[in-house]
Design a protein around this motif. Sequence first.
Motif, PDB file in Angstrom:
ATOM      1  N   SER A   1       0.862  -1.175   0.000  1.00 50.98           N
ATOM      2  CA  SER A   1       0.000   0.000   0.000  1.00 50.98           C
ATOM      3  C   SER A   1       0.896   1.222   0.000  1.00 50.98           C
ATOM      4  N   GLU A   2       0.582   2.164  -0.797  1.00 48.74           N
ATOM      5  CA  GLU A   2       1.379   3.375  -0.863  1.00 48.74           C
ATOM      6  C   GLU A   2       0.589   4.510  -0.244  1.00 48.74           C
ATOM      7  N   ALA A   3       0.999   4.879   0.962  1.00 47.53           N
ATOM      8  CA  ALA A   3       0.244   5.859   1.744  1.00 47.53           C
ATOM      9  C   ALA A   3       0.117   7.203   1.047  1.00 47.53           C
ATOM     10  N   LEU A   4       1.138   7.629   0.352  1.00 46.09           N
ATOM     11  CA  LEU A   4       1.089   8.952  -0.263  1.00 46.09           C
ATOM     12  C   LEU A   4       0.174   9.021  -1.476  1.00 46.09           C
ATOM     13  N   SER A   5       0.184   7.974  -2.273  1.00 42.29           N
ATOM     14  CA  SER A   5      -0.614   8.014  -3.495  1.00 42.29           C
ATOM     15  C   SER A   5      -2.009   7.446  -3.305  1.00 42.29           C
ATOM     16  N   GLY A   6      -2.212   6.698  -2.226  1.00 40.78           N
ATOM     17  CA  GLY A   6      -3.506   6.087  -1.999  1.00 40.78           C
ATOM     18  C   GLY A   6      -3.720   4.831  -2.819  1.00 40.78           C
ATOM     19  N   ALA A   7      -2.709   4.415  -3.598  1.00 46.07           N
ATOM     20  CA  ALA A   7      -2.837   3.228  -4.434  1.00 46.07           C
ATOM     21  C   ALA A   7      -2.667   1.967  -3.597  1.00 46.07           C
ATOM     22  N   CYS A   8      -3.391   0.935  -3.936  1.00 46.93           N
ATOM     23  CA  CYS A   8      -3.322  -0.332  -3.221  1.00 46.93           C
ATOM     24  C   CYS A   8      -2.866  -1.431  -4.163  1.00 46.93           C
ATOM     25  N   THR A   9      -2.223  -2.419  -3.574  1.00 46.69           N
ATOM     26  CA  THR A   9      -1.803  -3.575  -4.349  1.00 46.69           C
ATOM     27  C   THR A   9      -3.012  -4.215  -5.018  1.00 46.69           C
ATOM     28  N   LYS A  10      -2.859  -4.537  -6.281  1.00 48.68           N
ATOM     29  CA  LYS A  10      -3.897  -5.251  -7.023  1.00 48.68           C
ATOM     30  C   LYS A  10      -3.189  -6.241  -7.936  1.00 48.68           C
TER      31      LYS A  10
ATOM     32  N   GLY B   1       5.474 -21.063  -0.870  1.00 50.70           N
ATOM     33  CA  GLY B   1       4.428 -21.471  -1.808  1.00 50.70           C
ATOM     34  C   GLY B   1       3.047 -21.154  -1.270  1.00 50.70           C
ATOM     35  N   ALA B   2       2.810 -21.497  -0.014  1.00 53.33           N
ATOM     36  CA  ALA B   2       1.510 -21.212   0.609  1.00 53.33           C
ATOM     37  C   ALA B   2       1.286 -19.707   0.724  1.00 53.33           C
ATOM     38  N   LEU B   3       2.320 -18.982   1.122  1.00 49.25           N
ATOM     39  CA  LEU B   3       2.210 -17.531   1.255  1.00 49.25           C
ATOM     40  C   LEU B   3       1.890 -16.866  -0.085  1.00 49.25           C
ATOM     41  N   LEU B   4       2.582 -17.287  -1.128  1.00 53.28           N
ATOM     42  CA  LEU B   4       2.327 -16.693  -2.453  1.00 53.28           C
ATOM     43  C   LEU B   4       0.915 -16.986  -2.920  1.00 53.28           C
ATOM     44  N   SER B   5       0.463 -18.218  -2.730  1.00 57.84           N
ATOM     45  CA  SER B   5      -0.911 -18.567  -3.125  1.00 57.84           C
ATOM     46  C   SER B   5      -1.931 -17.716  -2.379  1.00 57.84           C
ATOM     47  N   ASP B   6      -1.730 -17.572  -1.079  1.00 60.33           N
ATOM     48  CA  ASP B   6      -2.642 -16.752  -0.270  1.00 60.33           C
ATOM     49  C   ASP B   6      -2.584 -15.280  -0.690  1.00 60.33           C
ATOM     50  N   THR B   7      -1.386 -14.776  -0.940  1.00 58.11           N
ATOM     51  CA  THR B   7      -1.215 -13.376  -1.339  1.00 58.11           C
ATOM     52  C   THR B   7      -1.907 -13.100  -2.665  1.00 58.11           C
ATOM     53  N   ILE B   8      -1.717 -13.987  -3.618  1.00 57.46           N
ATOM     54  CA  ILE B   8      -2.339 -13.818  -4.930  1.00 57.46           C
ATOM     55  C   ILE B   8      -3.861 -13.845  -4.792  1.00 57.46           C
ATOM     56  N   ALA B   9      -4.367 -14.800  -4.028  1.00 63.55           N
ATOM     57  CA  ALA B   9      -5.818 -14.887  -3.827  1.00 63.55           C
ATOM     58  C   ALA B   9      -6.355 -13.639  -3.148  1.00 63.55           C
ATOM     59  N   LYS B  10      -5.673 -13.183  -2.119  1.00 68.29           N
ATOM     60  CA  LYS B  10      -6.141 -12.007  -1.371  1.00 68.29           C
ATOM     61  C   LYS B  10      -6.133 -10.742  -2.223  1.00 68.29           C
ATOM     62  N   TYR B  11      -5.037 -10.487  -2.892  1.00 68.56           N
ATOM     63  CA  TYR B  11      -4.900  -9.226  -3.612  1.00 68.56           C
ATOM     64  C   TYR B  11      -5.479  -9.251  -5.028  1.00 68.56           C
TER      65      TYR B  11
END
Length: 142
Positions: free
Chosen positions: A12-21, A126-136
């Motif tokens: 998350s970039e606080a200054l720009s307000g942009a979020c990971t997608k 592997g589990a973390l990446l799968s969860d991260t991709i699903a979440k974001y």
Amino acid sequence: MAGSIVASSQGSEALSGACTKLVGASSFSASSYNVKFKGIFGDKPFKKDGTNGYRNMTLKTILQLNSGDDEAGINDVNIGLVVMYLNAANHGNSGIYYTAAETHGSLDAYAKYLYAEAKTNPATVGALLSDTIAKYSSLSTC
């Protein structure tokens, strides 16, 4: 480590307000990615037992794997590595917002970082990446 892959990439970039997608594997046109995994990550894909050394597949081949396939690696770590790399490579396109390459200095540096993290514990990463991709990839708003 759970948040490090996204956090180190300015999730998350606080200054720009942009979020990971992010987008998942099915969002990438596999035919466009004939480059070898080792050429991107510096070593061969992981085996199902967590060791590295599978044949040097292309990103295209990995994108076409199904979750749980032997060549996907333990906890689909190979798919996760490729998808995170492609999200970073496609930052600003097709609704993707993922500044990992900028944060790490280059796309190559980010790929090497991902692989080094996976090499320390491929099952966890592997589990973390799968969860991260699903979440974001499922966030509708930030």
